[in-house]
Design a protein around this motif. Sequence first.
Motif, PDB file in Angstrom:
ATOM      1  N   ASP A  45       0.825  -1.217   0.000  1.00 47.87           N
ATOM      2  CA  ASP A  45       0.000   0.000   0.000  1.00 47.87           C
ATOM      3  C   ASP A  45       0.856   1.262   0.000  1.00 47.87           C
ATOM      4  O   ASP A  45       0.533   2.235  -0.689  1.00 47.87           O
ATOM      5  CB  ASP A  45      -0.941   0.003   1.203  1.00 47.87           C
ATOM      6  CG  ASP A  45      -2.025  -1.061   1.123  1.00 47.87           C
ATOM      7  OD1 ASP A  45      -2.268  -1.613   0.025  1.00 47.87           O
ATOM      8  OD2 ASP A  45      -2.634  -1.355   2.171  1.00 47.87           O
ATOM      9  N   ALA A  48       2.144   1.705  -3.434  1.00 44.20           N
ATOM     10  CA  ALA A  48       1.056   2.190  -4.288  1.00 44.20           C
ATOM     11  C   ALA A  48       0.868   3.694  -4.102  1.00 44.20           C
ATOM     12  O   ALA A  48       0.705   4.438  -5.080  1.00 44.20           O
ATOM     13  CB  ALA A  48      -0.235   1.444  -3.978  1.00 44.20           C
ATOM     14  N   ASP A  49       0.902   4.151  -2.849  1.00 47.62           N
ATOM     15  CA  ASP A  49       0.767   5.586  -2.582  1.00 47.62           C
ATOM     16  C   ASP A  49       1.932   6.374  -3.176  1.00 47.62           C
ATOM     17  O   ASP A  49       1.740   7.450  -3.746  1.00 47.62           O
ATOM     18  CB  ASP A  49       0.687   5.855  -1.075  1.00 47.62           C
ATOM     19  CG  ASP A  49      -0.615   5.374  -0.441  1.00 47.62           C
ATOM     20  OD1 ASP A  49      -1.590   5.092  -1.184  1.00 47.62           O
ATOM     21  OD2 ASP A  49      -0.654   5.280   0.800  1.00 47.62           O
ATOM     22  N   THR A  51       3.758   5.672  -5.745  1.00 44.75           N
ATOM     23  CA  THR A  51       3.852   5.621  -7.205  1.00 44.75           C
ATOM     24  C   THR A  51       2.531   5.902  -7.916  1.00 44.75           C
ATOM     25  O   THR A  51       2.484   5.872  -9.146  1.00 44.75           O
ATOM     26  CB  THR A  51       4.356   4.236  -7.655  1.00 44.75           C
ATOM     27  OG1 THR A  51       3.427   3.233  -7.192  1.00 44.75           O
ATOM     28  CG2 THR A  51       5.746   3.952  -7.119  1.00 44.75           C
ATOM     29  N   ASP A  52       1.484   6.145  -7.144  1.00 46.42           N
ATOM     30  CA  ASP A  52       0.140   6.348  -7.712  1.00 46.42           C
ATOM     31  C   ASP A  52      -0.313   5.163  -8.556  1.00 46.42           C
ATOM     32  O   ASP A  52      -1.006   5.322  -9.555  1.00 46.42           O
ATOM     33  CB  ASP A  52       0.060   7.642  -8.532  1.00 46.42           C
ATOM     34  CG  ASP A  52       0.047   8.879  -7.658  1.00 46.42           C
ATOM     35  OD1 ASP A  52      -0.456   8.791  -6.516  1.00 46.42           O
ATOM     36  OD2 ASP A  52       0.536   9.928  -8.106  1.00 46.42           O
ATOM     37  N   ASP A  53       0.080   3.971  -8.151  1.00 50.49           N
ATOM     38  CA  ASP A  53      -0.350   2.746  -8.832  1.00 50.49           C
ATOM     39  C   ASP A  53      -1.217   1.950  -7.854  1.00 50.49           C
ATOM     40  O   ASP A  53      -0.721   1.133  -7.083  1.00 50.49           O
ATOM     41  CB  ASP A  53       0.859   1.922  -9.273  1.00 50.49           C
ATOM     42  CG  ASP A  53       0.458   0.641 -10.005  1.00 50.49           C
ATOM     43  OD1 ASP A  53      -0.754   0.324 -10.088  1.00 50.49           O
ATOM     44  OD2 ASP A  53       1.362  -0.068 -10.488  1.00 50.49           O
ATOM     45  N   HIS A  54      -2.516   2.222  -7.892  1.00 52.39           N
ATOM     46  CA  HIS A  54      -3.464   1.602  -6.958  1.00 52.39           C
ATOM     47  C   HIS A  54      -4.308   0.525  -7.626  1.00 52.39           C
ATOM     48  O   HIS A  54      -5.464   0.335  -7.287  1.00 52.39           O
ATOM     49  CB  HIS A  54      -4.355   2.684  -6.336  1.00 52.39           C
ATOM     50  CG  HIS A  54      -3.593   3.613  -5.452  1.00 52.39           C
ATOM     51  ND1 HIS A  54      -3.048   4.791  -5.919  1.00 52.39           N
ATOM     52  CD2 HIS A  54      -3.251   3.534  -4.148  1.00 52.39           C
ATOM     53  CE1 HIS A  54      -2.420   5.409  -4.924  1.00 52.39           C
ATOM     54  NE2 HIS A  54      -2.520   4.661  -3.843  1.00 52.39           N
ATOM     55  N   GLN A  55      -3.715  -0.188  -8.570  1.00 54.18           N
ATOM     56  CA  GLN A  55      -4.455  -1.253  -9.246  1.00 54.18           C
ATOM     57  C   GLN A  55      -4.934  -2.270  -8.202  1.00 54.18           C
ATOM     58  O   GLN A  55      -4.203  -2.646  -7.281  1.00 54.18           O
ATOM     59  CB  GLN A  55      -3.581  -1.921 -10.308  1.00 54.18           C
ATOM     60  CG  GLN A  55      -4.339  -2.929 -11.134  1.00 54.18           C
ATOM     61  CD  GLN A  55      -3.483  -3.575 -12.210  1.00 54.18           C
ATOM     62  OE1 GLN A  55      -2.265  -3.550 -12.150  1.00 54.18           O
ATOM     63  NE2 GLN A  55      -4.137  -4.175 -13.172  1.00 54.18           N
ATOM     64  N   HIS A  75       3.720  -5.048  -6.405  1.00 50.54           N
ATOM     65  CA  HIS A  75       4.073  -4.469  -7.695  1.00 50.54           C
ATOM     66  C   HIS A  75       5.425  -5.050  -8.118  1.00 50.54           C
ATOM     67  O   HIS A  75       6.316  -5.236  -7.273  1.00 50.54           O
ATOM     68  CB  HIS A  75       4.237  -2.950  -7.578  1.00 50.54           C
ATOM     69  CG  HIS A  75       3.066  -2.219  -7.026  1.00 50.54           C
ATOM     70  ND1 HIS A  75       2.715  -2.266  -5.686  1.00 50.54           N
ATOM     71  CD2 HIS A  75       2.166  -1.402  -7.625  1.00 50.54           C
ATOM     72  CE1 HIS A  75       1.652  -1.507  -5.497  1.00 50.54           C
ATOM     73  NE2 HIS A  75       1.302  -0.972  -6.651  1.00 50.54           N
TER      74      HIS A  75
END
Length: 163
Positions: A45, A48-49, A51-55, A75
């Motif tokens: 998480d 994700a925050d 890298t702005d990758d919240h798949q 990721h």
Amino acid sequence: MTAPRTVEPRSIEPRLVVGFDKLLTMSGADLGATDWLEITQDRVDLFADATDDHQWIHVDPERAKDGPFGAPIAHGFLTLSLLIPFWGELFDVEGVTTKVNYGLDRVRFTSPVKVGSKVRMAGRIAEVTEVKGGAQIKVNATIEIEGQERPAVVAEFLARFYK
């Protein structure tokens, strides 16, 4: 307001520390493997925050249970980024003024890392080349998944050490 997510930092001394002159002779040296590191949902998480990758396959554990991997996965670039702390656990060069992560050559994400899995890195110095003011090494790095035959990542990592 939700509590901030955190990941415990690793503070492990390098297993092998050599001087610059010794580094120049280390082509082909097997560096062994690091300790295992558990991949937590908090770590995923946070990545994700950052890298702005919240798949959803990464950050939605409920939905990911029914997805292609049966669980949320890290990721690929998160797993690859662990190369740096793992590298610091394996190896260091003393008596130099500057240490630079110079880049990556061939990189492959060969198997997904499910949240809750443990990973570690094994490394071998494939090549040592003198460069102006220092040396460059190419390390064959493999990020392994505990209990699985197929690794998560295989990469050629380049580092430079300047006198």
